[in-house]
Structures are given as structure tokens and as C-alpha cells.
Design an enzyme around this catalytic site. Structure first.
Site, PDB file in Angstrom:
ATOM      1  CG  HIS A 132      -2.071  -1.091   1.322  1.00  0.00           C
ATOM      2  ND1 HIS A 132      -3.150  -0.876   2.134  1.00  0.00           N
ATOM      3  CD2 HIS A 132      -2.298  -1.978   0.349  1.00  0.00           C
ATOM      4  CE1 HIS A 132      -3.860  -2.167   1.896  1.00  0.00           C
ATOM      5  NE2 HIS A 132      -3.313  -2.709   0.550  1.00  0.00           N
ATOM      6  CG  HIS A 178      -3.113 -16.098  -1.213  1.00  0.00           C
ATOM      7  ND1 HIS A 178      -1.987 -16.507  -1.669  1.00  0.00           N
ATOM      8  CD2 HIS A 178      -4.135 -16.964  -1.601  1.00  0.00           C
ATOM      9  CE1 HIS A 178      -2.226 -17.556  -2.435  1.00  0.00           C
ATOM     10  NE2 HIS A 178      -3.232 -17.952  -2.610  1.00  0.00           N
ATOM     11  CB  THR A 313     -10.740   3.067  21.980  1.00  0.00           C
ATOM     12  OG1 THR A 313     -11.110   2.583  23.387  1.00  0.00           O
ATOM     13  CG2 THR A 313     -11.061   1.899  20.823  1.00  0.00           C
TER      14      THR A 313
HETATM   15 CU    CU Z   1      -0.247 -15.494  -1.402  1.00  0.00          CU
END
Ligand code: CU
Length: 376
Positions: A132, A178, A313
Site C-alpha cells: 500500500h 491468501h 481507543t
Molecule cells: Cu499468496
């Protein structure tokens, strides 16, 4: 030519192409070699960094001592069976470097991250990495898809300071599968002159820890017992069914229930300033340090924004990493939890900090111990 590579990648994409096309990101499935002017990095020095297992973080400077460098990392993808709770429930995990989450990488803004990603022959799946923090080509995902027995090297410039998730993204339903099988981690890109408070004054941490939160979706048999599988692929269709219900069976820190509690607790001492980097690649979470606070919190993890202060929080959006800095003021065992307390207590999202030092009665004192109500 029909090679093992095209066979494997073809199989992976045959299942996923309609989904990709349907969402207008068909480019993901096309092999793409970007053409551009070669980057001239000949004046830059190189530095190799050995990654370490979370919650620990490799040594690094907070303020960069040099100009931008090329920082070399290597990660090996490990498909491995892991025990994820006290009952011995297992998952055929897919991991970066053998841990869930993968290791935290630390560089400075404008450094070049150069990652060699290895998919050993013993693995069964194609994998890749989407940073990212990176710009273009699906965060690098389009340039790094490798079969078992292959490796690849990706370089990207860390232009934006902050904490960012990385994860595997091989296409279609393979992507969430995944990720919820463990293939995610984070990178921290520090400003070259270090972190700053809301007034722009420099602040430092004494210690950094990395907590990666993971949702798991473990299928059950007819009797309600968690199922075991011989390989990731064996469990794929069952797990997809649980995943699509959106209710995790486990929500854990660092790969397993209890991975950061008891003997595995993180440690600190009164007066020590700890930076907690917390990622969740797939699902929202809300970290809370019971009995403590966030002195400075970058909820979105992006250091060009001033930190919030005094948080009780904080909110980590699924698909992001945040950072919270706290100086411990009292000794004891602190629970650090996802303050969806059902997820903390029943699903596993609890860690501990064991903090040494002297108690401060000015901050808190037990004026009278619990005892019978005096009879009037
Ligand atoms: Cu993977």
C-alpha cells in the site's frame, strides 16, 4: 511455449478472471512489463536489512543519518501448518517469512525499498506482494507474481511517510483467501527527521513493537469441530464458504490466540515510551490499552498528519496500519485489546504488556481494600 509457470498462473487466473474483469481491474491478470526510462540510482548507497519476527522490529535509526538509500530486504514465502488457539486448531497458513503477520519493514521517506521475494519450490501456490506504500502496478502486485520455485525483485520509492499494510493479492477470491490465511504485514516509513508531535516538535520512542491482527475463518465438520487440511488448497472451498459469511472464527494478534500473552507478553518499564504499530489487512479493529492511553496516535498511520492525543481507543481501518505512542506511567500487566470485547475475549484479540517499575499513588491508590460493608 506451455511451461509450468504458464500452467500454474493460468490455473490461478482461470478461476479469477471473471471477477477481475467484472470489477474493471483486468490489468491484474495481464502480464505487464512497464516500460520507462531507467532510474539512475548510481549515486545511492545500499544497505541490507535482516528482518525479524513480530512483535520485534529490526534495528533502525529514527532520524535518518544519511541521504536516501536503497534498502534491501529479502522475504521467503512459507506455506506452513500453524496452531492458532489453545485447543490446537490449525490452519494451512500462507505467510511472508514464516510469521503471521509478516515482519515489519522500517525505512525513511525517499529511501528505495528493494525487496527480493522468494517462493520456494516446496510451496503449492503462486503468490505476490501488494505494498500500500508503493505507487503503480497494483502496489507491485502486477510485477511480483511468482510460482513455486521462482523469485523476483521489486524496487519502489517510499515517497509517503507512515505505516502501511502489505499483502499477497494473486487475483480474484485468491486475494482475500491468501490474506486471511496469514499473508499480510506492514512497513513503516519514517520522516527523514523523525516523528513529530502536533506542534511539529520532534518526539522519539524507546521501543517499537508490531502487532498484526488477523481474522481467521476455520471450517467446521458436521459435529462442529474445526477441520484440518493437508495443504492450503485442500481447505480452499470450505474456507471460502466461511469467509463469505463474514464472521471470523478467530480474531488474533500475531498469528494465534495467546501469541502475545503470558510468557509471550511484550515488556516495558515505567518511563519507557513505546510505539505500537498495529495492522489489520482485511477488517476494522479498535485497539485499546486497558489502564493506559494513546499519548500520540496516528490512527490512519500517516505521519504527515498531526497525531491525535490522549486517545482511549483508536480505529484501524481494515486494509491499513496505525501507530500509537505511549509512555508507561505505572507498573503491572496491561491488556492491549481489540475493544470489540467479544473479539478480544472470545475470539482471541488480546495481548499483554508486562511493565516493571514503581507504583505512583498520586495517579491511583486503593484507599481501602475490598471488604465487607461496615454495619451501620
Ligand atoms: Cu499468496
Amino acid at each position: 511455449m506451455f511451461t509450468r509457470r504458464t500452467a500454474l498462473l493460468g490455473a490461478a487466473f482461470a478461476a479469477t478472471a471473471p471477477v477481475l474483469l467484472g470489477r474493471g481491474i483486468a490489468a491484474a491478470s495481464e502480464s505487464m512489463t512497464p516500460v520507462g526510462l531507467p532510474a539512475d540510482l548510481s549515486t545511492l548507497t545500499r544497505r541490507k536489512v535482516e528482518l525479524v519476527r513480530p512483535p520485534f522490529v529490526h534495528e533502525h535509526e529514527q532520524v535518518a543519518g544519511t541521504g536516501p538509500q536503497i534498502i534491501e530486504f529479502t522475504m521467503t514465502i512459507r506455506e506452513q501448518k500453524m496452531v492458532i488457539d489453545e485447543e490446537g486448531t490449525t490452519i494451512q497458513a500462507m505467510t511472508f517469512d514464516g510469521s503471521v503477520p509478516g515482519p515489519l519493514m522500517v525505512v525513511h521517506q525517499d529511501d528505495y525499498v528493494e525487496l527480493t521475494l522468494i517462493n520456494p519450490e516446496s510451496n503449492s501456490m503462486p503468490h505476490n506482494i501488494d505494498f500500500h506504500a508503493a505507487t503503480g502496478a497494483l502496489g507491485g502486485g502486477a510485477l511480483t507474481l511468482i510460482n513455486p520455485g521462482e523469485q523476483t525483485t521489486l524496487r519502489f520509492r517510499a515517497t509517503r511517510p507512515g505505516t502501511f499494510v502489505y499483502h499477497c493479492a494473486p487475483g480474484g477470491p485468491m486475494i482475500p483467501w491468501h490474506v486471511v490465511s496469514g499473508m499480510n504485514g506492514a512497513i513503516m516509513i519514517l520522516p527523514r527527521d523523525g516523528l513529530k508531535n502536533e506542534k511539529g516538535e520532534p518526539i522519539r520512542y524507546d521501543k517499537v513493537v508490531y502487532v498484526g491482527e488477523q481474522d481467521y475463518y476455520i471450517p467446521r465438520d458436521e459435529d462442529g469441530n474445526y477441520k484440518e487440511y493437508d495443504s492450503p488448497g485442500d481447505g480452499y472451498s470450505d474456507m471460502l464458504e466461511v469467509m463469505n459469511g463474514l464472521i471470523p472464527t478467530h480474531e488474533v494478534f500475531n498469528g494465534a490466540v495467546g501469541a502475545l500473552t503470558g510468557d509471550n507478553a511484550m515488556t516495558s518499564k515505567v518511563g519507557e515510551t513505546v510505539l505500537i504499530v498495529h495492522s489489520q489487512a482485511n477488517r476494522d479493529t479498535r485497539p485499546h490499552l486497558i489502564g493506559g492511553h494513546g499519548d500520540y496516535v496516528w490512527e490512519t498511520g500517516k505521519f504527515n498528519n498531526p497525531p491525535e492525543k490522549d486517545n482511549e481507543t483508536w480505529f484501524i481501518r481494515g486494509g491499513s496500519a496505525g501507530a500509537a505512542m505511549y509512555t508507561f506511567l505505572q507498573p503491572g500487566v496491561y491488556a492491549y485489546v481489540n475493544h470489540n470485547l467479544i473479539e478480544a475475549v472470545s475470539l482471541g484479540a488480546t495481548a499483554h504488556f508486562k511493565v516493571e517499575g514503581d507504583w505512583n499513588n498520586d495517579l491511583m491508590e486503593q484507599v481501602s481494600a475490598p471488604g465487607p460493608i461496615p454495619r451501620g
